[in-house]
Structures are given as structure tokens and as C-alpha cells.
Design a protein around this motif. Structure first.
Motif, PDB file in Angstrom:
ATOM      1  N   PRO A   1      -5.960   5.839  -9.110  1.00 30.10           N
ATOM      2  CA  PRO A   1      -5.813   4.259  -8.292  1.00 30.10           C
ATOM      3  C   PRO A   1      -7.064   4.181  -7.528  1.00 30.10           C
ATOM      4  O   PRO A   1      -7.900   5.232  -7.022  1.00 30.10           O
ATOM      5  CB  PRO A   1      -4.713   4.851  -7.123  1.00 30.10           C
ATOM      6  CG  PRO A   1      -4.059   6.195  -7.596  1.00 30.10           C
ATOM      7  CD  PRO A   1      -5.128   6.765  -8.604  1.00 30.10           C
ATOM      8  N   GLY A   2      -7.266   2.937  -7.663  1.00 27.55           N
ATOM      9  CA  GLY A   2      -8.578   2.460  -7.072  1.00 27.55           C
ATOM     10  C   GLY A   2      -9.752   2.426  -8.001  1.00 27.55           C
ATOM     11  O   GLY A   2     -10.652   1.574  -7.499  1.00 27.55           O
ATOM     12  N   GLU A   3      -9.770   3.017  -9.078  1.00 26.73           N
ATOM     13  CA  GLU A   3     -10.867   2.723 -10.030  1.00 26.73           C
ATOM     14  C   GLU A   3     -10.590   1.615 -11.121  1.00 26.73           C
ATOM     15  O   GLU A   3     -11.351   1.509 -11.849  1.00 26.73           O
ATOM     16  CB  GLU A   3     -11.050   4.220 -10.727  1.00 26.73           C
ATOM     17  CG  GLU A   3     -11.461   5.378  -9.752  1.00 26.73           C
ATOM     18  CD  GLU A   3     -11.935   6.554 -10.426  1.00 26.73           C
ATOM     19  OE1 GLU A   3     -12.186   6.550 -11.734  1.00 26.73           O
ATOM     20  OE2 GLU A   3     -12.093   7.719  -9.752  1.00 26.73           O
ATOM     21  N   GLU A   4      -9.333   1.449 -11.329  1.00 27.15           N
ATOM     22  CA  GLU A   4      -8.979   0.278 -12.284  1.00 27.15           C
ATOM     23  C   GLU A   4      -9.685  -0.969 -12.122  1.00 27.15           C
ATOM     24  O   GLU A   4     -10.218  -1.221 -13.084  1.00 27.15           O
ATOM     25  CB  GLU A   4      -7.472   0.130 -12.368  1.00 27.15           C
ATOM     26  CG  GLU A   4      -6.590   0.994 -12.863  1.00 27.15           C
ATOM     27  CD  GLU A   4      -5.117   0.677 -12.966  1.00 27.15           C
ATOM     28  OE1 GLU A   4      -4.869  -0.332 -12.639  1.00 27.15           O
ATOM     29  OE2 GLU A   4      -4.234   1.548 -13.577  1.00 27.15           O
ATOM     30  N   PRO A   5      -9.868  -1.683 -11.079  1.00 32.50           N
ATOM     31  CA  PRO A   5     -10.532  -2.737 -11.005  1.00 32.50           C
ATOM     32  C   PRO A   5     -11.972  -2.835 -11.584  1.00 32.50           C
ATOM     33  O   PRO A   5     -12.456  -3.512 -12.210  1.00 32.50           O
ATOM     34  CB  PRO A   5     -10.434  -3.416  -9.527  1.00 32.50           C
ATOM     35  CG  PRO A   5      -9.482  -2.390  -8.882  1.00 32.50           C
ATOM     36  CD  PRO A   5      -9.353  -1.315  -9.641  1.00 32.50           C
ATOM     37  N   GLU A   6     -12.818  -1.929 -11.044  1.00 34.17           N
ATOM     38  CA  GLU A   6     -14.366  -1.451 -11.773  1.00 34.17           C
ATOM     39  C   GLU A   6     -14.315  -1.379 -13.232  1.00 34.17           C
ATOM     40  O   GLU A   6     -14.936  -1.979 -13.938  1.00 34.17           O
ATOM     41  CB  GLU A   6     -14.880  -0.520 -10.845  1.00 34.17           C
ATOM     42  CG  GLU A   6     -16.214  -0.356 -11.408  1.00 34.17           C
ATOM     43  CD  GLU A   6     -16.940   0.777 -10.773  1.00 34.17           C
ATOM     44  OE1 GLU A   6     -18.263   1.152 -11.224  1.00 34.17           O
ATOM     45  OE2 GLU A   6     -16.503   1.265  -9.649  1.00 34.17           O
TER      46      GLU A   6
ATOM     47  N   HIS B   1      -3.094  -6.040 -17.314  1.00 36.06           N
ATOM     48  CA  HIS B   1      -3.766  -6.189 -16.334  1.00 36.06           C
ATOM     49  C   HIS B   1      -4.011  -7.431 -16.017  1.00 36.06           C
ATOM     50  O   HIS B   1      -4.856  -7.903 -15.039  1.00 36.06           O
ATOM     51  CB  HIS B   1      -4.945  -5.298 -16.101  1.00 36.06           C
ATOM     52  CG  HIS B   1      -4.655  -3.652 -16.349  1.00 36.06           C
ATOM     53  ND1 HIS B   1      -4.307  -3.171 -17.325  1.00 36.06           N
ATOM     54  CD2 HIS B   1      -4.313  -3.113 -15.130  1.00 36.06           C
ATOM     55  CE1 HIS B   1      -3.930  -1.799 -17.061  1.00 36.06           C
ATOM     56  NE2 HIS B   1      -4.031  -1.792 -15.551  1.00 36.06           N
TER      57      HIS B   1
END
Length: 86
Positions: free
Chosen positions: A21-26, A67
């Protein structure tokens, strides 16, 4: 996920929900940019590690669509499948 940003491995990690979690956008931003120029390797007939082949686009396009990156997915399709029309 990978420091080397391996396209195949990261596409599969996103596809199977293995990205922390939290690494998906980048990672998604990087992936969209990498896929945006991937077709140029096909035009140049570059066959090197890290080039996404047409059959592997099944996973890559699924990740983009899942996404909400619809415009990016459709641009990837247009760019890659146009190669088949030449």
C-alpha cells in the motif's frame, strides 16, 4: 517494487495485487511512462530485456484499466498495435 524497475515483474506484481500500500501511485506513473515509449523498441527492432511484447500487453493493459488509467491504456494499444499494420 524493483529498484531496477523491471517491467515484467512490476506489471505482474500490480496485476496480482502484490504491491505494498502506498507504492502503487508512483509505480503506476512509472509504468504508464515506460509503456508509453515501449513501442519504439519494437519499431527499432530492439529485443532486449525489459521490452514488453505484444502478448504480455494482456497483463499491462489490465493493470492500467484496473487502476483507472483508461487514456494511457488506449494510447498503449494504438501505439503497439499500429506496428502490426505497417
Amino acid at each position: 517494487l524493483s529498484p531496477a524497475r523491471n517491467l515484467h515483474g512490476n506489471i505482474l506484481a500490480l496485476h496480482f495485487g502484490l504491491v505494498p500500500p502506498g507504492e502503487e501511485p508512483e509505480l503506476l506513473a512509472w509504468l504508464a511512462a515506460a509503456l508509453g515509449v515501449n513501442h519504439r523498441r519494437g519499431l527499432a527492432q530492439v529485443n532486449e530485456s525489459g521490452t514488453i511484447e505484444l502478448y504480455f500487453l494482456y497483463f499491462a493493459l489490465g493493470v492500467l484499466y484496473d487502476h483507472g488509467l483508461v487514456a494511457e491504456a488506449e494510447a498503449v494499444m494504438r501505439n503497439h498495435y499500429a506496428l502490426l499494420m505497417h
